[in-house]
Design an enzyme around this catalytic site. Structure first.
Site, PDB file in Angstrom:
ATOM      1  N   TYR A 132     -19.152  36.106  -8.837  1.00 38.46           N
ATOM      2  CA  TYR A 132     -19.873  35.848  -7.576  1.00 38.46           C
ATOM      3  C   TYR A 132     -20.650  37.083  -7.125  1.00 38.46           C
ATOM      4  CZ  TYR A 132     -20.453  34.913  -2.557  1.00 38.46           C
ATOM      5  OH  TYR A 132     -20.956  34.740  -1.293  1.00 38.46           O
ATOM      6  N   ASN A 204     -16.561  42.616 -11.247  1.00 42.56           N
ATOM      7  CA  ASN A 204     -16.913  42.253  -9.868  1.00 42.56           C
ATOM      8  C   ASN A 204     -15.623  42.045  -9.077  1.00 42.56           C
ATOM      9  OD1 ASN A 204     -18.988  41.422  -7.905  1.00 42.56           O
ATOM     10  ND2 ASN A 204     -18.104  39.385  -8.093  1.00 42.56           N
ATOM     11  N   SER A 234     -14.461  38.734  -9.115  1.00 40.62           N
ATOM     12  CA  SER A 234     -13.870  38.293 -10.380  1.00 40.62           C
ATOM     13  C   SER A 234     -14.270  39.259 -11.487  1.00 40.62           C
ATOM     14  CB  SER A 234     -14.369  36.879 -10.738  1.00 40.62           C
ATOM     15  OG  SER A 234     -14.045  35.945  -9.733  1.00 40.62           O
ATOM     16  N   SER A 272      -9.763  36.136  -7.182  1.00 37.34           N
ATOM     17  CA  SER A 272     -10.457  36.643  -8.354  1.00 37.34           C
ATOM     18  C   SER A 272     -10.303  35.679  -9.529  1.00 37.34           C
ATOM     19  CB  SER A 272      -9.881  38.013  -8.752  1.00 37.34           C
ATOM     20  OG  SER A 272     -10.627  38.597  -9.774  1.00 37.34           O
ATOM     21  N   GLY A 273     -11.418  35.453 -10.237  1.00 40.50           N
ATOM     22  CA  GLY A 273     -11.367  34.715 -11.489  1.00 40.50           C
ATOM     23  C   GLY A 273     -11.372  35.711 -12.631  1.00 40.50           C
TER      24      GLY A 273
END
Length: 354
Positions: A132, A204, A234, A272-273
């Site tokens: 993102y 990120n 993420s 977070s991914g």
């Protein structure tokens, strides 16, 4: 102006890197970028492309996938989990750019492997991942279009990899410093053969108090400019190697990316991914539907892979720091009027000189 990398600042990362200290140290792996920046439009985004195999003959890329935290997207992974391979490139962009990048990648794959798609019942299932960038980019403006994915693929190179605000990393923030694209590699010897394992990250993730670099509490020592307070991002990690590995071993390799990012201090925040893919350029050959009934592939004994796992952890750890070291001050768009600061090189040197 060429910006320094983490090792140039005196950071003593362990392990032996390849000549470029980049994912392109793995033979045959190319990386390209399409970077979109227009402050007047609040645009700071882009697409990163990784192409595992050169040439126009379709060949499976053996792979394994692991998600530490699923608050994100990486397309194509259901098939990778079932089949152990994918075809074509990997793209990384922003959260709202996945569909456009997927369309662009599909168009490129259909053209790149033209005979395969024209004369067979072939299908494309590109790998497209995201993080993102809505703090530094108007993500809802949907700036990323299919042509940008194609441009990133056409810009691919086997040479040095630009870091920081490049491609999909353009609008990314890491531990509340300007982050983005980072890469690193390691050389190891297994069974008398030399191999390379390397990482490319789109970083990120993280908040400032968590940041640890090689055991130093850098986030606590450089608290200036932090503005998140909670995890908002993420990280995508792509691990590449020329070591011939089974699908099981590649999944195990992908898991080690979690240890690599953990060395930087993140616990894998809820928002977070943290999604990882490992692939091998070993065992080139035809697509499975064109292979004979009985096939043979080489693979390293999984009992002997500890050095490979360690090399992956070290590569990921350094790649994240390289992403931050390459950063520059960037104004925010949501909220407006703030600045995402670059990691201060002078202060970082001082921390490691003491």
């Amino acid at each position: 102006m060429t910006r320094p990398r983490a090792r140039d600042l005196g950071l003593p990362f362990p392990g032996t890197p390849g000549p470029l200290n980049a994912i392109t140290d793995v033979p045959g792996v190319a990386v390209g970028f399409c970077t979109l920046t227009d402050p007047a439009k609040k645009m700071r985004t882009g697409v990163t492309a990784i192409l595992p195999r050169p040439g126009t003959e379709p060949q499976p890329v053996w792979a394994g996938h692991y998600a530490l935290n699923g608050n994100g997207e990486m397309t194509g992974t259901h098939w990778i989990n079932d089949a152990g391979y994918f075809l074509g490139p990997i793209l990384i962009t922003n959260t709202h750019g996945v569909g456009a990048a997927h369309t662009g990648a599909t168009r490129w794959v259909v053209g790149h492997y033209a005979d395969y798609f024209a004369n067979h019942h072939a299908w494309a299932m590109p790998v497209v991942a995201e993080t993102y960038d809505g703090v530094l980019n108007d993500i809802n403006a949907l700036f990323v279009q299919p042509e940008h994915a194609i441009a990133a693929l056409e810009a691919r190179s086997f040479g040095p990899v630009a870091e920081g605000s490049t491609g999909g990393g353009n609008g990314m923030i890491t531990y509340e410093f300007k982050g983005g694209t980072g890469t690193s590699s390691r050389r190891i010897t297994l069974g008398g053969q030399d191999y390379t394992v390397a990482a490319l990250v789109q970083a990120n993730h993280g908040i400032r108090p968590w940041l640890t670099i090689l055991g130093k509490p850098v986030g606590e020592l450089i608290p200036d400019g932090a503005f998140y307070g909670t995890e908002m991002g993420s990280i995508i990690v792509i691990l590449a190697t020329d070591a011939p590995l089974s699908g099981l071993a590649l999944r195990q390799l992908a898991k080690r990316a979690a240890l690599g990012i953990g060395r930087g201090g993140t616990p894998g925040g809820n928002n977070s991914g943290d999604i990882f893919l490992a692939f091998s350029t070993g065992n080139p050959g035809p697509m499975p539907q064109f292979a004979p009934p009985l096939t043979a592939r080489q693979e390293l004994n999984i009992e002997l892979l500890d050095d490979l796992y360690l090399a992956a952890v070290q590569s990921v750890e350094e790649a994240v720091v390289n992403a931050m070291v390459a950063g520059e001050d960037v104004p925010t768009v949501k909220p407006e009027g703030r600045t995402c600061r670059a990691l201060d090189h002078t202060r970082l040197r001082e921390i490691f000189a003491g």
